[in-house]
Write a protein that holds these residues in place. Structure first.
Motif, PDB file in Angstrom:
ATOM      1  N   GLY A  14       0.888  -1.269  -0.371  1.00 49.22           N
ATOM      2  CA  GLY A  14       0.207   0.361   0.090  1.00 49.22           C
ATOM      3  C   GLY A  14       0.993   1.106  -0.304  1.00 49.22           C
ATOM      4  N   ARG A  15       0.108   2.600   0.245  1.00 48.10           N
ATOM      5  CA  ARG A  15       1.079   3.784   0.435  1.00 48.10           C
ATOM      6  C   ARG A  15      -0.181   4.631   0.894  1.00 48.10           C
ATOM      7  NH1 ARG A  15      -0.925   8.491  -1.828  1.00 48.10           N
ATOM      8  NH2 ARG A  15      -2.319   8.434  -3.658  1.00 48.10           N
ATOM      9  N   SER A  16       0.660   5.614   1.570  1.00 49.21           N
ATOM     10  CA  SER A  16      -0.003   6.104   2.719  1.00 49.21           C
ATOM     11  C   SER A  16       0.238   7.591   2.152  1.00 49.21           C
ATOM     12  CB  SER A  16       1.203   6.736   4.187  1.00 49.21           C
ATOM     13  OG  SER A  16       1.694   5.369   4.735  1.00 49.21           O
ATOM     14  N   ALA A  17      -0.811   8.547   2.772  1.00 50.79           N
ATOM     15  CA  ALA A  17      -1.844   9.329   2.221  1.00 50.79           C
ATOM     16  C   ALA A  17      -1.654  10.898   3.273  1.00 50.79           C
ATOM     17  CB  ALA A  17      -2.708   9.389   1.974  1.00 50.79           C
ATOM     18  N   GLY A  18      -0.508  11.840   3.462  1.00 48.26           N
ATOM     19  CA  GLY A  18      -0.998  12.677   5.023  1.00 48.26           C
ATOM     20  C   GLY A  18      -0.552  12.244   6.149  1.00 48.26           C
ATOM     21  N   SER A  19      -0.327  12.949   6.965  1.00 48.49           N
ATOM     22  CA  SER A  19       0.045  12.091   8.205  1.00 48.49           C
ATOM     23  C   SER A  19      -0.781  12.068   8.812  1.00 48.49           C
ATOM     24  CB  SER A  19      -0.266  13.794   8.853  1.00 48.49           C
ATOM     25  OG  SER A  19       0.319  13.674  10.387  1.00 48.49           O
ATOM     26  N   LEU A  20      -0.512  10.777   9.580  1.00 50.09           N
ATOM     27  CA  LEU A  20      -1.246   9.404   9.838  1.00 50.09           C
ATOM     28  C   LEU A  20      -0.844   9.214  11.568  1.00 50.09           C
ATOM     29  CD1 LEU A  20      -0.200   7.265   6.931  1.00 50.09           C
ATOM     30  CD2 LEU A  20      -2.606   8.151   7.608  1.00 50.09           C
ATOM     31  N   ARG A  21      -0.578  10.679  12.032  1.00 40.67           N
ATOM     32  CA  ARG A  21       0.032  10.751  13.302  1.00 40.67           C
ATOM     33  C   ARG A  21      -1.402  10.713  14.698  1.00 40.67           C
ATOM     34  NH1 ARG A  21      -1.826  14.997  15.727  1.00 40.67           N
ATOM     35  NH2 ARG A  21      -3.051  16.972  14.230  1.00 40.67           N
ATOM     36  N   GLN A  22      -2.634  10.850  14.243  1.00 41.16           N
ATOM     37  CA  GLN A  22      -3.584  10.354  14.568  1.00 41.16           C
ATOM     38  C   GLN A  22      -3.289   8.787  15.235  1.00 41.16           C
ATOM     39  OE1 GLN A  22      -5.723  11.688  16.811  1.00 41.16           O
ATOM     40  NE2 GLN A  22      -5.391  14.242  16.253  1.00 41.16           N
ATOM     41  N   ALA A  23      -3.507   8.358  14.275  1.00 39.54           N
ATOM     42  CA  ALA A  23      -3.368   6.540  14.472  1.00 39.54           C
ATOM     43  C   ALA A  23      -2.400   6.355  15.067  1.00 39.54           C
ATOM     44  CB  ALA A  23      -3.845   6.020  12.653  1.00 39.54           C
ATOM     45  N   GLU A  24      -1.695   6.519  14.592  1.00 45.16           N
ATOM     46  CA  GLU A  24       0.185   6.019  15.694  1.00 45.16           C
ATOM     47  C   GLU A  24      -0.277   6.313  17.253  1.00 45.16           C
ATOM     48  OE1 GLU A  24       3.475   8.621  14.031  1.00 45.16           O
ATOM     49  OE2 GLU A  24       2.855   6.725  12.077  1.00 45.16           O
ATOM     50  N   ASP A  25      -0.986   7.563  17.401  1.00 43.28           N
ATOM     51  CA  ASP A  25      -1.054   8.230  18.843  1.00 43.28           C
ATOM     52  C   ASP A  25      -2.086   6.673  19.315  1.00 43.28           C
ATOM     53  OD1 ASP A  25      -0.773  10.053  21.056  1.00 43.28           O
ATOM     54  OD2 ASP A  25      -2.963   9.873  20.750  1.00 43.28           O
ATOM     55  N   ILE A  26      -3.372   6.870  18.827  1.00 40.21           N
ATOM     56  CA  ILE A  26      -4.204   5.984  19.580  1.00 40.21           C
ATOM     57  C   ILE A  26      -4.047   4.727  19.474  1.00 40.21           C
ATOM     58  CG2 ILE A  26      -6.675   4.778  18.840  1.00 40.21           C
ATOM     59  CD1 ILE A  26      -6.912   7.379  18.026  1.00 40.21           C
ATOM     60  N   ASN A  27      -2.958   4.088  18.663  1.00 42.29           N
ATOM     61  CA  ASN A  27      -2.317   3.096  18.813  1.00 42.29           C
ATOM     62  C   ASN A  27      -1.603   3.045  19.845  1.00 42.29           C
ATOM     63  OD1 ASN A  27      -1.277   0.197  18.170  1.00 42.29           O
ATOM     64  ND2 ASN A  27       0.601   1.229  17.595  1.00 42.29           N
ATOM     65  N   GLU A  28      -0.560   3.643  20.629  1.00 43.14           N
ATOM     66  CA  GLU A  28      -0.017   3.732  22.003  1.00 43.14           C
ATOM     67  C   GLU A  28      -0.791   3.900  23.379  1.00 43.14           C
ATOM     68  OE1 GLU A  28       3.543   3.302  22.715  1.00 43.14           O
ATOM     69  OE2 GLU A  28       3.209   3.261  19.799  1.00 43.14           O
ATOM     70  N   ARG A  29      -2.349   4.531  23.148  1.00 46.24           N
ATOM     71  CA  ARG A  29      -2.833   4.803  24.124  1.00 46.24           C
ATOM     72  C   ARG A  29      -4.230   4.411  24.298  1.00 46.24           C
ATOM     73  NH1 ARG A  29      -4.252   9.841  24.966  1.00 46.24           N
ATOM     74  NH2 ARG A  29      -4.345  11.033  22.731  1.00 46.24           N
ATOM     75  N   LEU A  30      -4.788   3.170  23.751  1.00 45.60           N
ATOM     76  CA  LEU A  30      -6.009   2.190  23.570  1.00 45.60           C
ATOM     77  C   LEU A  30      -5.633   0.953  24.262  1.00 45.60           C
ATOM     78  CD1 LEU A  30      -8.555   1.880  20.814  1.00 45.60           C
ATOM     79  CD2 LEU A  30      -7.859   0.347  22.079  1.00 45.60           C
ATOM     80  N   LEU A  31      -7.177   0.779  25.565  1.00 48.33           N
ATOM     81  CA  LEU A  31      -6.621   0.121  25.848  1.00 48.33           C
ATOM     82  C   LEU A  31      -8.194  -0.613  25.965  1.00 48.33           C
ATOM     83  CD1 LEU A  31      -5.580  -2.090  28.001  1.00 48.33           C
ATOM     84  CD2 LEU A  31      -6.719  -0.552  29.644  1.00 48.33           C
ATOM     85  N   ARG A  32      -8.550  -2.180  25.250  1.00 45.48           N
ATOM     86  CA  ARG A  32     -10.509  -2.405  25.743  1.00 45.48           C
ATOM     87  C   ARG A  32     -10.360  -3.167  26.571  1.00 45.48           C
ATOM     88  NH1 ARG A  32     -11.387  -5.687  20.156  1.00 45.48           N
ATOM     89  NH2 ARG A  32      -8.329  -6.052  20.668  1.00 45.48           N
ATOM     90  N   LEU A  33     -11.739  -3.282  26.962  1.00 41.37           N
ATOM     91  CA  LEU A  33     -11.972  -3.113  28.073  1.00 41.37           C
ATOM     92  C   LEU A  33     -12.894  -4.687  28.332  1.00 41.37           C
ATOM     93  CD1 LEU A  33     -12.176  -0.209  30.931  1.00 41.37           C
ATOM     94  CD2 LEU A  33     -10.608  -1.864  30.460  1.00 41.37           C
ATOM     95  N   PRO A  34     -13.138  -5.660  28.816  1.00 40.26           N
ATOM     96  CA  PRO A  34     -14.295  -6.944  27.980  1.00 40.26           C
ATOM     97  C   PRO A  34     -16.250  -6.369  28.459  1.00 40.26           C
ATOM     98  CG  PRO A  34     -12.466  -7.371  30.730  1.00 40.26           C
ATOM     99  CD  PRO A  34     -12.424  -6.265  30.195  1.00 40.26           C
ATOM    100  N   VAL A  35     -15.869  -6.645  27.067  1.00 38.78           N
ATOM    101  CA  VAL A  35     -17.818  -6.929  27.064  1.00 38.78           C
ATOM    102  C   VAL A  35     -18.066  -8.156  26.424  1.00 38.78           C
ATOM    103  CG1 VAL A  35     -19.527  -5.211  26.147  1.00 38.78           C
ATOM    104  CG2 VAL A  35     -17.231  -4.250  26.292  1.00 38.78           C
ATOM    105  N   TYR A  36     -18.803  -8.096  28.097  1.00 34.62           N
ATOM    106  CA  TYR A  36     -20.039  -9.370  27.301  1.00 34.62           C
ATOM    107  C   TYR A  36     -21.270  -9.200  28.510  1.00 34.62           C
ATOM    108  CZ  TYR A  36     -16.735 -11.840  30.504  1.00 34.62           C
ATOM    109  OH  TYR A  36     -16.080 -12.273  31.046  1.00 34.62           O
ATOM    110  N   PRO A  37     -22.695  -9.681  28.012  1.00 34.94           N
ATOM    111  CA  PRO A  37     -23.634  -9.726  28.370  1.00 34.94           C
ATOM    112  C   PRO A  37     -23.452 -10.512  30.017  1.00 34.94           C
ATOM    113  CG  PRO A  37     -24.234 -10.045  26.207  1.00 34.94           C
ATOM    114  CD  PRO A  37     -23.055 -10.734  26.226  1.00 34.94           C
ATOM    115  N   GLU A  38     -22.649 -11.386  30.237  1.00 30.29           N
ATOM    116  CA  GLU A  38     -22.073 -11.875  31.407  1.00 30.29           C
ATOM    117  C   GLU A  38     -21.707 -11.263  31.981  1.00 30.29           C
ATOM    118  OE1 GLU A  38     -22.633 -13.544  28.410  1.00 30.29           O
ATOM    119  OE2 GLU A  38     -24.497 -14.620  28.317  1.00 30.29           O
TER     120      GLU A  38
END
Length: 384
Positions: free
Chosen positions: A339-363
């Protein structure tokens, strides 16, 4: 805090009440392959409950994206704009056709494709845009569809996480020219492995049915229109087995209540973590106006990578599993090569470093969000 007696997994699939009975019925039938009664019932359910021209079951969302790439008539060298913050299948489906994935940045609030970044990435080779509805929260589809119309581009919705969610009242997957769903084990509505291709205009129906039937005109033969079917186009072996479809039908029939339970857990997390966001310890998910989400993912943003790792480690020590998410595709080995990159991708790079997913399921244990909230405050007490 003491370690929890029973570990809390990151995900646990929720079963529908009639799954076992439907699967047993499928196994007792004469047709386990494509064309079985459960496949037809699932497709009928989707077409009844969604404003689409045709819904076709597939082995996976990846499979559905691959078929969508063929329907878009992509040629080698054509460019397809997509967010860099997505799963590899989004890019693979188009790279397999010789097209070039063009990676653009995401919006910092929803983690979805940024329409402005997509517009800046358009070249004479651009043929399609693939919005990805992260966490079952809709992209800005009004802006994306307007952009596509202005530049005569095909919009293929990667709604892998979007079943049961909507944008201004319209179900995700039914807004673009083509849409795709995932019913993978990890999704809110699941059958282990499975997906669907949504056709939102009549022009794609006839060819899509041929593609899904290994490139043959067998459907015409079955209808009595021709004496013998033959190979007429490209094709894949796409439909799932009767067992998968039987499991999925049970889930679809109970999807309203299942999704309500997922959303309730999501809301419990959201309410419990309000104080920690106000204190600047983390950022909760952002919901744009008039957007119905499906409760699929609850992801928080920590102030920096170190704090993300500290919280994840503290939760793991208590037996609570969490997860990161996508490594931006433009940083990956295959992404750089194909592929190729277009423009700044700083938001994705930043979010990748700081995002944490918590458990989600009905039980999910009802006490967990409050306990995690106390832990966040304890781990980051110096910031309170």
């Amino acid at each position: 805090m003491n370690r929890i007696t029973t570990e809390v997994p990151f995900h646990r699939r929720t079963r529908a009440s009639h799954e076992a009975a439907y699967v047993a019925e499928a196994l007792s039938g004469d047709r386990l392959c494509a064309g079985n009664v459960f496949n037809r019932q699932c497709e009928s359910w989707l077409q009844t409950h969604l404003p689409v021209t045709r819904a076709l079951l597939t082995h996976s969302c990846t499979n559905a994206l691959e078929i969508a790439a063929i329907l878009a008539r992509l040629q080698p060298g054509d460019e397809v704009i997509m967010p860099t913050f997505t799963f590899t299948s989004t890019a693979n489906a188009f790279a397999l056709r010789g097209a070039v994935p063009v990676f653009v940045d995401i919006q910092p609030d929803t983690f979805n494709l940024c329409p402005h970044a997509a517009e800046q990435a358009i070249t004479p080779r651009t043929r399609a845009i693939v919005p990805v509805h992260y966490a079952g929260i809709a992209c800005n589809m009004d802006a994306i569809m307007a952009l596509a119309e202005a530049h005569h581009l095909t919009v293929i919705e990667d709604a892998a996480q979007g079943f049961g969610a909507a944008h201004h009242g319209r179900p995700l997957g039914s807004i673009g020219h083509l849409g795709t769903y995932s019913f993978h084990h990890s999704k809110t509505i699941s059958c282990g492995e499975g997906g669907a291709l949504l056709l939102n205009s009549p022009e794609h129906v006839a060819r899509a049915e041929v593609l899904l039937d290994k490139g043959t005109n067998r459907k015409l033969h079955q209808a009595g229109s021709i004496a013998q079917y033959s190979w007429v186009d490209l094709g894949l072996s796409a439909p799932p087995s009767a067992m998968q479809a039987a499991c999925l039908l049970a889930q679809l029939e109970e999807s309203t209540s299942l999704l309500q339970r997922y959303r309730a857990v999501w809301s419990t997390w959201h309410a419990a973590l309000a104080d920690t966001e106000q204190a600047g310890l983390l950022r909760r998910p952002h919901l744009p106006p008039d957007i119905q989400h499906n409760g699929h993912i609850y992801a928080v943003l920590l102030p920096d990578a170190a704090k993300r790792e500290a919280l994840a480690s503290a939760l793991q020590a208590l037996g609570i599993q969490t997860a990161r998410h996508y490594y931006p595709l433009h940083l990956s080995e295959a992404g750089r090569r194909l592929g190729r990159s277009a423009g700044s991708l700083r938001q994705a790079e930043d979010i990748n470093e700081r995002l944490l997913r918590l458990p989600v399921y009905p039980e999910l244990p009802s006490w967990l969000p409050e306990q995690v909230t106390r832990l966040v405050k304890q781990v980051f007490s110096d910031a309170v």
